[in-house]
Design an enzyme around this catalytic site. Structure first.
Site, PDB file in Angstrom:
ATOM      1  N   HIS A   1      44.929  45.579  33.955  1.00  0.00           N
ATOM      2  CA  HIS A   1      46.046  45.146  34.832  1.00  0.00           C
ATOM      3  C   HIS A   1      46.936  44.420  33.800  1.00  0.00           C
ATOM      4  O   HIS A   1      46.570  44.034  32.604  1.00  0.00           O
ATOM      5  CB  HIS A   1      46.035  44.346  36.031  1.00  0.00           C
ATOM      6  CG  HIS A   1      45.191  43.027  35.654  1.00  0.00           C
ATOM      7  ND1 HIS A   1      43.338  43.126  35.042  1.00  0.00           N
ATOM      8  CD2 HIS A   1      45.438  41.863  36.011  1.00  0.00           C
ATOM      9  CE1 HIS A   1      43.442  41.759  35.035  1.00  0.00           C
ATOM     10  NE2 HIS A   1      44.286  40.984  35.384  1.00  0.00           N
TER      11      HIS A   1
ATOM     12  N   HIS B   1      48.231  41.541  33.292  1.00  0.00           N
ATOM     13  CA  HIS B   1      48.181  40.069  33.245  1.00  0.00           C
ATOM     14  C   HIS B   1      47.970  39.696  31.676  1.00  0.00           C
ATOM     15  O   HIS B   1      47.177  40.369  31.237  1.00  0.00           O
ATOM     16  CB  HIS B   1      47.345  39.366  34.184  1.00  0.00           C
ATOM     17  CG  HIS B   1      47.640  38.957  35.550  1.00  0.00           C
ATOM     18  ND1 HIS B   1      46.693  38.901  36.594  1.00  0.00           N
ATOM     19  CD2 HIS B   1      48.721  39.100  35.981  1.00  0.00           C
ATOM     20  CE1 HIS B   1      47.282  38.577  37.689  1.00  0.00           C
ATOM     21  NE2 HIS B   1      48.500  38.660  37.436  1.00  0.00           N
TER      22      HIS B   1
ATOM     23  N   ASP C   1      46.346  37.783  29.958  1.00  0.00           N
ATOM     24  CA  ASP C   1      44.866  37.592  29.246  1.00  0.00           C
ATOM     25  C   ASP C   1      44.140  38.698  29.103  1.00  0.00           C
ATOM     26  O   ASP C   1      42.924  38.859  28.467  1.00  0.00           O
ATOM     27  CB  ASP C   1      44.081  36.773  30.050  1.00  0.00           C
ATOM     28  CG  ASP C   1      43.887  37.021  31.406  1.00  0.00           C
ATOM     29  OD1 ASP C   1      44.789  37.538  32.005  1.00  0.00           O
ATOM     30  OD2 ASP C   1      42.849  36.259  32.082  1.00  0.00           O
ATOM     31  N   HIS C   2      44.691  39.901  29.589  1.00  0.00           N
ATOM     32  CA  HIS C   2      44.174  41.325  29.445  1.00  0.00           C
ATOM     33  C   HIS C   2      44.847  42.012  28.477  1.00  0.00           C
ATOM     34  O   HIS C   2      44.482  43.268  28.054  1.00  0.00           O
ATOM     35  CB  HIS C   2      43.868  41.797  30.926  1.00  0.00           C
ATOM     36  CG  HIS C   2      42.765  41.000  31.461  1.00  0.00           C
ATOM     37  ND1 HIS C   2      41.621  41.366  31.747  1.00  0.00           N
ATOM     38  CD2 HIS C   2      43.029  39.917  32.353  1.00  0.00           C
ATOM     39  CE1 HIS C   2      40.880  40.453  32.487  1.00  0.00           C
ATOM     40  NE2 HIS C   2      41.795  39.663  32.735  1.00  0.00           N
TER      41      HIS C   2
ATOM     42  N   HIS D   1      43.273  42.710  43.402  1.00  0.00           N
ATOM     43  CA  HIS D   1      43.940  41.870  42.731  1.00  0.00           C
ATOM     44  C   HIS D   1      45.117  41.350  43.120  1.00  0.00           C
ATOM     45  O   HIS D   1      45.676  42.042  44.135  1.00  0.00           O
ATOM     46  CB  HIS D   1      43.825  41.905  41.221  1.00  0.00           C
ATOM     47  CG  HIS D   1      43.805  40.737  40.363  1.00  0.00           C
ATOM     48  ND1 HIS D   1      43.181  39.599  40.878  1.00  0.00           N
ATOM     49  CD2 HIS D   1      44.429  40.522  39.155  1.00  0.00           C
ATOM     50  CE1 HIS D   1      43.409  38.467  39.781  1.00  0.00           C
ATOM     51  NE2 HIS D   1      44.101  39.201  38.991  1.00  0.00           N
TER      52      HIS D   1
ATOM     53  N   ASP E   1      39.916  42.299  37.021  1.00  0.00           N
ATOM     54  CA  ASP E   1      39.758  41.162  37.919  1.00  0.00           C
ATOM     55  C   ASP E   1      39.721  41.662  39.321  1.00  0.00           C
ATOM     56  O   ASP E   1      40.645  42.557  39.666  1.00  0.00           O
ATOM     57  CB  ASP E   1      41.046  40.083  37.688  1.00  0.00           C
ATOM     58  CG  ASP E   1      41.202  39.448  36.291  1.00  0.00           C
ATOM     59  OD1 ASP E   1      40.240  40.002  35.442  1.00  0.00           O
ATOM     60  OD2 ASP E   1      41.992  38.745  36.079  1.00  0.00           O
TER      61      ASP E   1
ATOM     62  N   HIS F   1      34.022  37.244  32.105  1.00  0.00           N
ATOM     63  CA  HIS F   1      35.545  36.524  32.584  1.00  0.00           C
ATOM     64  C   HIS F   1      35.348  35.213  33.013  1.00  0.00           C
ATOM     65  O   HIS F   1      35.495  34.758  34.460  1.00  0.00           O
ATOM     66  CB  HIS F   1      36.183  37.631  33.383  1.00  0.00           C
ATOM     67  CG  HIS F   1      37.598  37.506  33.812  1.00  0.00           C
ATOM     68  ND1 HIS F   1      38.037  36.459  34.701  1.00  0.00           N
ATOM     69  CD2 HIS F   1      38.667  37.606  33.367  1.00  0.00           C
ATOM     70  CE1 HIS F   1      39.241  36.321  34.705  1.00  0.00           C
ATOM     71  NE2 HIS F   1      39.821  37.187  33.931  1.00  0.00           N
TER      72      HIS F   1
END
Length: 319
Positions: free
Chosen positions: A62, A64, A66-67, A145, A215, A273
């Site tokens: 996805h 976001h 941090d990914h 999510h 997530d 994670h």
């Protein structure tokens, strides 16, 4: 060669000095597949002596930060490492992955001497299989999510059984491509007679199945998607005491993750994670304890940066 899994990072939100952001690299007979690519991913790859040039496909769960924020660095380095890529880089992810990548390439004027093939996933509409060859396939699965998010299922195809040479001679099957066709699971015609692969090949070996799930909040449909998988690498962001926060943010607690894999009858489970608040080893060990309390009969372990898992029959051995 072989079938190996490298844990590139295990954290969530932001990288720590001893823990990069969640990322997993699967090696399969020389093909490398990277799942998620947060800030610092290239540093962890370098530490583990894994060449980004050998990455065939990058699968993003996805959009976001941090990914995904490490993606552009790897895209750039693939043109600046002194060797030219001989094949395109495949980048898969939810809708927006192409715009994000191309806009940054254009804005930053990144030099690129290879092709990128984008596979944007429209959840519930895009064909589930996003990559396939003779030995393996990758499917996506919908997650729950705060934005569009998918998990990835890496599925090794069943391997044909041992070829019975004596039986082949007995049936006058000539050597060469026609025998190869049988090994590929195809029927052949010899002297007017149809011969099935099952007449010549021994029992096939069941392929291994690996899932990368992050997530997500809890939802029942996920259980069926990972049913009887050999290994599931699944988020374990919070301790059980923070279940309300986990539910609100659509993440899983250690107990919640264990509950899912227990219902799915997963053989092995790797927790990943971890929240940035858990900086001490004892904090992570408490996450593992909570998971094992929920699923005492399960084989559950904490992933760690630099961990390597090697396929062995129907499971993976931690190195």
């Amino acid at each position: 060669m072989g079938f190996n899994i490298n844990i590139i990072g295990t954290g969530g939100t932001r990288p720590l000095h001893n823990r990069y952001l969640s990322s997993v690299l699967i090696e399969y007979d020389g093909d490398n597949f990277l799942f998620d690519c947060g800030e610092g991913t290239q540093m962890s790859l370098r530490k583990q002596k894994i060449s980004w040039q050998k990455i065939k496909m990058i699968c993003i769960t996805h959009l976001h930060a941090d990914h995904i924020t490490g993606l552009l660095g790897i895209v750039m380095l693939m043109s600046q490492s002194g060797e030219t890529r001989k094949e395109p880089l495949i980048i898969a992810g939810p809708v927006g992955i192409k715009n994000y990548t191309q806009a940054n390439i254009n804005m930053l004027k990144i030099y690129k001497n290879y092709e990128i093939i984008y596979k944007e996933i429209i959840i519930d509409k895009t064909e589930k299989i996003i990559y396939e060859d003779k030995t393996k396939k990758i499917e996506y699965t919908k997650l729950k999510h705060s934005i569009e998010c998918v998990g990835y299922l890496f599925i090794e195809k069943d391997k044909p059984g041992k070829f019975n040479t004596e039986k082949a001679e007995e049936l006058n099957i000539p050597k060469g491509p026609i025998r190869k066709a049988l090994q590929d699971g195809k029927e052949i015609l010899v002297n007017g007679k149809i011969i099935k692969p099952s007449e010549i090949l021994g029992k096939s070996k069941k392929g291994l199945k690996v899932a990368y799930i992050t997530d997500t909040g809890y939802f029942k449909e996920l259980i069926q998607q990972i049913k009887n998988f050999n290994l599931v690498i699944i988020e374990s962001t919070f301790k059980n005491e923070l279940k309300k926060e986990a539910d609100k943010k659509l993440h899983l607690t250690a107990g919640g993750a264990a509950n899912i894999v227990k219902q799915a009858k997963v053989l092995q489970t790797g927790l990943i994670h971890f929240s940035e608040r858990y900086t001490l080893r004892k904090d992570l060990e408490n996450l593992l304890k909570e998971a094992k309390l929920e699923h005492p009969d399960g084989e559950i372990f904490l992933t760690r940066d630099g961990m390597r898992l090697e396929a062995n029959k129907n499971n993976f051995i931690i190195k």
